[in-house]
Design a protein around this motif. Structure first.
Motif, mmCIF file in Angstrom:
data_model
loop_
_atom_site.group_PDB
_atom_site.id
_atom_site.type_symbol
_atom_site.label_atom_id
_atom_site.label_comp_id
_atom_site.label_asym_id
_atom_site.label_seq_id
_atom_site.Cartn_x
_atom_site.Cartn_y
_atom_site.Cartn_z
ATOM 1 N N GLY A 384 0.812 -1.213 0.000
ATOM 2 C CA GLY A 384 0.000 0.000 0.000
ATOM 3 C C GLY A 384 0.840 1.255 0.000
ATOM 4 N N ASN A 385 1.959 1.233 0.717
ATOM 5 C CA ASN A 385 2.808 2.433 0.823
ATOM 6 C C ASN A 385 3.335 2.885 -0.528
ATOM 7 O OD1 ASN A 385 2.444 2.399 3.574
ATOM 8 N ND2 ASN A 385 4.401 1.411 4.024
ATOM 9 N N ILE A 386 3.688 1.924 -1.391
ATOM 10 C CA ILE A 386 4.234 2.281 -2.712
ATOM 11 C C ILE A 386 3.227 1.970 -3.816
ATOM 12 C CG2 ILE A 386 6.663 2.060 -2.074
ATOM 13 C CD1 ILE A 386 6.624 -0.761 -3.215
ATOM 14 N N SER A 387 1.992 1.693 -3.402
ATOM 15 C CA SER A 387 0.906 1.444 -4.361
ATOM 16 C C SER A 387 1.241 0.306 -5.313
ATOM 17 C CB SER A 387 0.600 2.719 -5.157
ATOM 18 O OG SER A 387 -0.726 2.683 -5.630
ATOM 19 N N ALA A 388 1.854 -0.739 -4.775
ATOM 20 C CA ALA A 388 2.203 -1.910 -5.592
ATOM 21 C C ALA A 388 1.006 -2.850 -5.628
ATOM 22 C CB ALA A 388 3.439 -2.606 -5.021
ATOM 23 N N LEU A 389 0.027 -2.510 -6.472
ATOM 24 C CA LEU A 389 -1.240 -3.235 -6.490
ATOM 25 C C LEU A 389 -1.065 -4.689 -6.891
ATOM 26 C CD1 LEU A 389 -4.331 -3.115 -6.216
ATOM 27 C CD2 LEU A 389 -4.426 -2.444 -8.626
ATOM 28 N N MET A 390 -0.241 -4.959 -7.918
ATOM 29 C CA MET A 390 -0.064 -6.337 -8.374
ATOM 30 C C MET A 390 0.552 -7.200 -7.279
ATOM 31 S SD MET A 390 -1.453 -6.529 -11.221
ATOM 32 C CE MET A 390 -0.964 -8.216 -11.569
ATOM 33 N N HIS A 391 1.561 -6.659 -6.590
ATOM 34 C CA HIS A 391 2.154 -7.392 -5.474
ATOM 35 C C HIS A 391 1.108 -7.631 -4.382
ATOM 36 C CE1 HIS A 391 5.919 -5.952 -7.338
ATOM 37 N NE2 HIS A 391 6.483 -6.982 -6.739
ATOM 38 N N SER A 614 7.797 10.552 -7.192
ATOM 39 C CA SER A 614 6.569 9.799 -7.495
ATOM 40 C C SER A 614 6.930 8.365 -7.845
ATOM 41 C CB SER A 614 5.817 10.436 -8.670
ATOM 42 O OG SER A 614 5.322 11.710 -8.309
ATOM 43 N N TRP A 615 5.982 7.469 -7.531
ATOM 44 C CA TRP A 615 6.150 6.047 -7.813
ATOM 45 C C TRP A 615 4.987 5.582 -8.687
ATOM 46 C CZ3 TRP A 615 6.908 8.364 -3.179
ATOM 47 C CH2 TRP A 615 8.157 8.212 -2.553
ATOM 48 N N ILE A 616 5.285 4.686 -9.618
ATOM 49 C CA ILE A 616 4.236 4.067 -10.422
ATOM 50 C C ILE A 616 4.598 2.600 -10.644
ATOM 51 C CG2 ILE A 616 5.316 4.836 -12.597
ATOM 52 C CD1 ILE A 616 2.425 4.964 -13.758
ATOM 53 N N GLU A 617 3.607 1.727 -10.462
ATOM 54 C CA GLU A 617 3.818 0.297 -10.675
ATOM 55 C C GLU A 617 3.418 -0.041 -12.105
ATOM 56 O OE1 GLU A 617 2.788 -3.883 -8.409
ATOM 57 O OE2 GLU A 617 1.155 -2.455 -8.714
ATOM 58 N N ILE A 618 4.351 -0.639 -12.833
ATOM 59 C CA ILE A 618 4.085 -1.089 -14.202
ATOM 60 C C ILE A 618 4.465 -2.566 -14.264
ATOM 61 C CG2 ILE A 618 4.635 -0.806 -16.649
ATOM 62 C CD1 ILE A 618 5.372 2.122 -15.986
ATOM 63 N N GLY A 619 3.458 -3.411 -14.499
ATOM 64 C CA GLY A 619 3.706 -4.844 -14.429
ATOM 65 C C GLY A 619 4.014 -5.232 -13.000
ATOM 66 N N ARG A 620 5.143 -5.838 -12.777
ATOM 67 C CA ARG A 620 5.548 -6.234 -11.417
ATOM 68 C C ARG A 620 6.663 -5.337 -10.881
ATOM 69 N NH1 ARG A 620 4.714 -10.918 -9.116
ATOM 70 N NH2 ARG A 620 6.875 -10.994 -8.411
ATOM 71 N N GLY A 686 3.677 5.802 -17.475
ATOM 72 C CA GLY A 686 2.596 4.820 -17.471
ATOM 73 C C GLY A 686 1.892 4.736 -18.811
ATOM 74 N N LEU A 687 1.675 5.896 -19.448
ATOM 75 C CA LEU A 687 1.014 5.914 -20.756
ATOM 76 C C LEU A 687 1.845 5.176 -21.800
ATOM 77 C CD1 LEU A 687 -0.170 9.651 -20.862
ATOM 78 C CD2 LEU A 687 -1.621 7.632 -20.520
ATOM 79 N N ILE A 688 3.165 5.319 -21.711
ATOM 80 C CA ILE A 688 4.063 4.694 -22.688
ATOM 81 C C ILE A 688 4.061 3.168 -22.542
ATOM 82 C CG2 ILE A 688 6.496 4.432 -23.361
ATOM 83 C CD1 ILE A 688 6.895 7.353 -22.466
ATOM 84 N N ASN A 689 3.992 2.692 -21.318
ATOM 85 C CA ASN A 689 4.269 1.286 -21.056
ATOM 86 C C ASN A 689 3.033 0.429 -20.763
ATOM 87 O OD1 ASN A 689 7.376 0.973 -20.918
ATOM 88 N ND2 ASN A 689 6.968 2.860 -19.772
ATOM 89 N N THR A 690 1.843 0.980 -20.912
ATOM 90 C CA THR A 690 0.640 0.188 -20.645
ATOM 91 C C THR A 690 -0.301 0.257 -21.841
ATOM 92 O OG1 THR A 690 -0.428 2.086 -19.562
ATOM 93 C CG2 THR A 690 0.757 0.537 -18.144
ATOM 94 N N ASN A 691 -1.234 -0.667 -21.867
ATOM 95 C CA ASN A 691 -2.192 -0.731 -22.966
ATOM 96 C C ASN A 691 -3.199 0.415 -22.875
ATOM 97 O OD1 ASN A 691 -1.068 -3.141 -23.981
ATOM 98 N ND2 ASN A 691 -2.253 -4.343 -22.508
ATOM 99 N N PRO A 695 -5.959 1.568 -16.359
ATOM 100 C CA PRO A 695 -5.815 2.588 -15.306
ATOM 101 C C PRO A 695 -4.355 2.769 -14.888
ATOM 102 C CG PRO A 695 -7.558 1.017 -14.760
ATOM 103 C CD PRO A 695 -6.817 0.449 -15.922
ATOM 104 N N LEU A 696 -4.021 3.955 -14.437
ATOM 105 C CA LEU A 696 -2.680 4.256 -13.936
ATOM 106 C C LEU A 696 -2.773 4.647 -12.464
ATOM 107 C CD1 LEU A 696 -1.290 6.463 -16.866
ATOM 108 C CD2 LEU A 696 -1.048 3.984 -16.559
ATOM 109 N N GLN A 697 -1.745 4.283 -11.726
ATOM 110 C CA GLN A 697 -1.723 4.556 -10.282
ATOM 111 C C GLN A 697 -0.393 5.205 -9.915
ATOM 112 O OE1 GLN A 697 -3.970 3.268 -7.674
ATOM 113 N NE2 GLN A 697 -2.770 4.463 -6.236
ATOM 114 N N VAL A 698 -0.435 6.414 -9.367
ATOM 115 C CA VAL A 698 0.784 7.159 -9.023
ATOM 116 C C VAL A 698 0.720 7.592 -7.566
ATOM 117 C CG1 VAL A 698 2.120 9.264 -9.497
ATOM 118 C CG2 VAL A 698 1.097 7.983 -11.390
#
Length: 745
Positions: A384-391, A614-620, A686-691, A695-698
């Protein structure tokens, strides 16, 4: 033949293969009538087979005797297979065999260890109707069983019926009352024991001290320790290890040092339990150097001492030291257990090393150590602290696979994680699926709604909680008042604040006053907020003054900002954020001399502004971006995409909010500075690396600026994306060009 069977059964090297060979001979030559051989066969089998398989062999015996079962029961008891002990008793009954007074205590002991109250009552009833109710050993076993099952009144009735009560029985009863926190009852029984001429021994004293400590009655535990010494009893290692946790919780380091000195004089400092208790005590008292001295003086470090040391380091914020110690002992190939791994994971998660916590969790599994219901709640906050949703989702699945999702603290941690990752609907779903809830669960879901600015839902959950007979605490009201401040609900905020002490007996604390100050300040009622600060029943802390200063920046109130800042410079002389806030207010008014004066103060103190991050999770993978930093490997692509977006955004009528740049530079330079803000860089990455449409999470470590807020609103529309941004104030959910905060944050 008889001799060869005896050798198979009596040899110290006999295996399951030998047992099966002997069993075949039993069947071939019908030796089952020989009680001695049959008992030996069953005893040998009991070392290798679980009870269900052994039950099949028992069923094949034409005439099993009580001796056959005795051998099995005692073998299972020695091997600590207490479920099988009860299974054997049940099988006895089905074969019409009646256990005697020698076997019944084994069944009672099994019930005690398993805390199996219902079978325990059944054995008690059988003993009573079979005429064994007056057997002193059996009754004593029943007393201990009821105590283990926390049935203190049942234990007391049996105890009072005993004709002869020795010091062991008295000590067990006293420890039972102590463990439940029934201090007066324990003391009363202690006096009664002495009045009957039974003098307490060390077990009696230790039982009371340990019981009071476990029940949270730390003062009583320490007073009893002193009374014990004054009566001439010399504490042993158990006494010392029992009283030290209470001393630590009371943070009475002087007494702790005295007990430490006593332990050294008595040669108890070599006791592993004493060492662990000393480390824990010094850790709780904030004496990190003394704790390290104790640990470094250990000749052969044992796992309990290592765990206590790691926990103590974490408690004192020394996470880097804890990691060094952990890695050192892991390199030595010390067998680390689940407590060790959980301690270091929790230490990282609680001290801002979230990525390290996730890596350690992977290493833990690779080492074959099974996480438990304590590990998971310790790790989930890191996601939750780094918004790592997939983890976080992976850990959620892990908890489901391992059957620990039903644990109320695991469920509560998942609610908090999904809330911090911007998925409040998933947080609510976790809450609704919980089989049981406690106050922590309710507070977690209310805090999540408040963080997302959903005041209505926060209030609804508050009133739903009241209907379940859960009493709100200070954390509950922090969430409710925070929801009010996020939405500028001054009347509702005052109503909840005033109801705390009047209706719910919760005394307002510093954080509640900070919420009220924030609420009033955000709606522009700065003078009213300042009046609240001056009228507080205790000296305002940095949190309260910080709330006022932050709002002074938003509403450009210089006079109050200077008052708040001066207070903060005293309370937090090394916090660069306070200096930056005041200098920004001077800069917004064009008072560059004053702005430079504050900057010089920072420079003289060796302070540097915390860079926007800022942090953003892309994939894992979680990516970190700093404002103005161009070191990211995809920075060229980020800047190219930013330029294209900038053209599209300006076409939509947007103009850069250069007033957000509080530096004395040209307008063109201000636009360039705005482009390098970390949250913008993270969104573009996030826009570059996702479909498309994903949604994007920052996450942002500072308050999102007006310009970034406006730009991301436009991006969400032209890119048709949902974008979640969590700053230090709240969650912003951007969709179709609109933000959930209503531009109020």
């Amino acid at each position: 033949m008889f001799q060869s069977i005896s050798q198979c059964l009596n040899s110290s090297t006999s295996t399951l293969f030998h047992a099966r060979q002997a069993h075949a001979l039993f069947l071939k030559f019908d030796f089952f009538s020989n009680t001695q051989l049959t008992t030996s066969l069953l005893t040998l089998y009991s070392h290798y087979l679980p009870f269900p398989q052994l039950s099949i062999i028992l069923s094949s015996l034409p005439q099993p005797t009580i001796f056959s079962f005795s051998s099995i029961v005692h073998a299972f008891a020695r091997s600590h297979h207490f479920h099988h002990v009860l299974g054997a008793f049940s099988h006895m009954g089905s074969r019409g065999l009646v256990p005697d007074s020698y076997l019944l205590p084994s069944a009672i002991k099994a019930c005690a260890i398993l805390k199996a109250l219902k079978p325990g009552r059944q054995v008690h009833g059988f003993a009573a109707v079979s005429g064994f109710g007056s057997d002193s050993i059996l009754v004593s076993s029943l007393v201990h069983m009821y105590l283990k099952c926390n049935r203190i009144e049942d234990a007391r009735k049996l105890f009072d019926s005993m004709s002869e009560r020795d010091v062991i029985g008295w000590s067990a009863m006293i420890a039972g009352y102590s463990r439940l926190g029934l201090v007066d009852k324990a003391k009363e029984l202690f006096s009664e024991m002495r009045n009957e001429g039974v003098e307490p021994n060390l077990v009696s004293w230790n039982g009371m001290i340990a019981g009071f400590g476990n029940a949270g009655s730390y003062i009583e535990a320490v007073m009893l320790f002193r009374e014990m010494i004054s009566e001439g009893f010399l504490p042993d290692g158990s006494t010392v290890s029992c009283v030290l946790p209470g001393i630590g919780n009371l943070e009475d380091v002087l007494l702790g040092e005295q007990v430490h000195g006593y332990a050294i004089k008595q040669g108890l400092e070599l006791d592993n339990f004493v060492l662990s208790a000393l480390l824990d005590m010094y850790g709780r008292c904030g004496c990190a150097s003394e704790m390290s001295r104790v640990f470094n003086g250990i000749d052969q470090t044992e796992i309990g001492s290592l765990n206590a040391f790691l926990t103590g380091l974490s408690r004192n914020g020394l996470v880097d030291t804890a990691l060094e110690v952990f890695k050192k002992f892991k390199a030595r190939e010390m067998e680390l257990n689940v407590v060790t791994w959980t301690s270091i994971i929790a230490s990282c998660s609680q001290n801002g090393k979230d990525m390290e916590a996730l890596e350690l969790f992977r290493d833990m599994q690779a080492d074959g150590v099974e996480p438990n219901a304590v590990t998971i709640p310790s790790l989930i906050p890191a996601c939750g602290n780094i918004s790592a949703l997939m983890h976080g989702k992976e850990i959620h699945c892990f908890s489901l696979r391992k059957g620990i999702f039903d644990d109320v603290y695991v469920g509560s941690a998942l609610i908090d994680m999904y809330s911090n990752c911007g998925r409040i609907q998933l947080a609510r779903r976790c809450f609704d699926l919980m089989p049981s809830r406690n106050l922590v669960s309710w507070n977690a879901v209310m805090s999540g709604y408040a963080m997302h600015g959903k005041a209505k839902e926060t209030f609804e959950m508050f009133h739903m909680m009241l209907q379940t007979d859960h009493k709100p605490d200070s954390i509950t009201f922090t969430s409710v008042l925070s929801a009010c401040s996020q939405n500028g609900l001054t009347e509702e905020g005052w109503n909840y604040f005033n109801s705390m002490s009047k209706e719910y007996d919760v005394k307002p604390q510093m954080e509640h006053y900070a919420c009220i100050v924030t609420l009033l300040s955000r709606v522009g009622k700065l003078e009213e907020a300042y009046s609240v600060v001056k009228e507080m029943p205790f000296e305002p802390d940095a949190c309260v003054w910080g709330a006022l200063l932050s709002s002074c920046r938003v509403h450009h109130n210089l006079s109050l900002a200077e008052i708040a800042a001066e207070k903060l410079f005293v309370l937090e002389p090394d916090n660069p954020g306070n200096y930056v806030l005041l200098s920004n207010i001077y800069a917004s008014k064009g008072m560059w001399d004053e702005e430079n004066r504050i900057r010089d103060m920072m420079k003289n103190k060796g302070l540097r502004k915390n860079p926007g991050c800022s942090w953003i999770e892309i994939g894992r993978r979680v990516h970190t971006l700093l404002s103005g930093d161009k070191s990211h490997p995809q920075m060229k692509e980020i800047l190219e995409k930013s330029d294209k977006l900038s053209i599209e955004i300006k076409k939509s009528g947007y103009l850069p909010m250069t007033k957000s740049v509080l530096q004395d530079v040209e307008e063109q330079d201000k636009e360039q500075i705005l482009c390098g803000h970390s949250e913008k860089l993270a969104v573009v990455l996030g826009l570059i690396n996702t479909n498309p449409g994903q949604p994007l999470q920052v996450i942002k470590n500072l308050r999102i600026c007006d310009d970034c807020h406006a730009v991301i609103k436009v991006i969400s529309r032209i890119e048709d994306r949902e974008i979640f941004v969590r700053d230090t104030n709240r969650f912003h959910h951007f969709k179709d060009g609109v933000c959930s905060c209503g531009d109020f944050w």
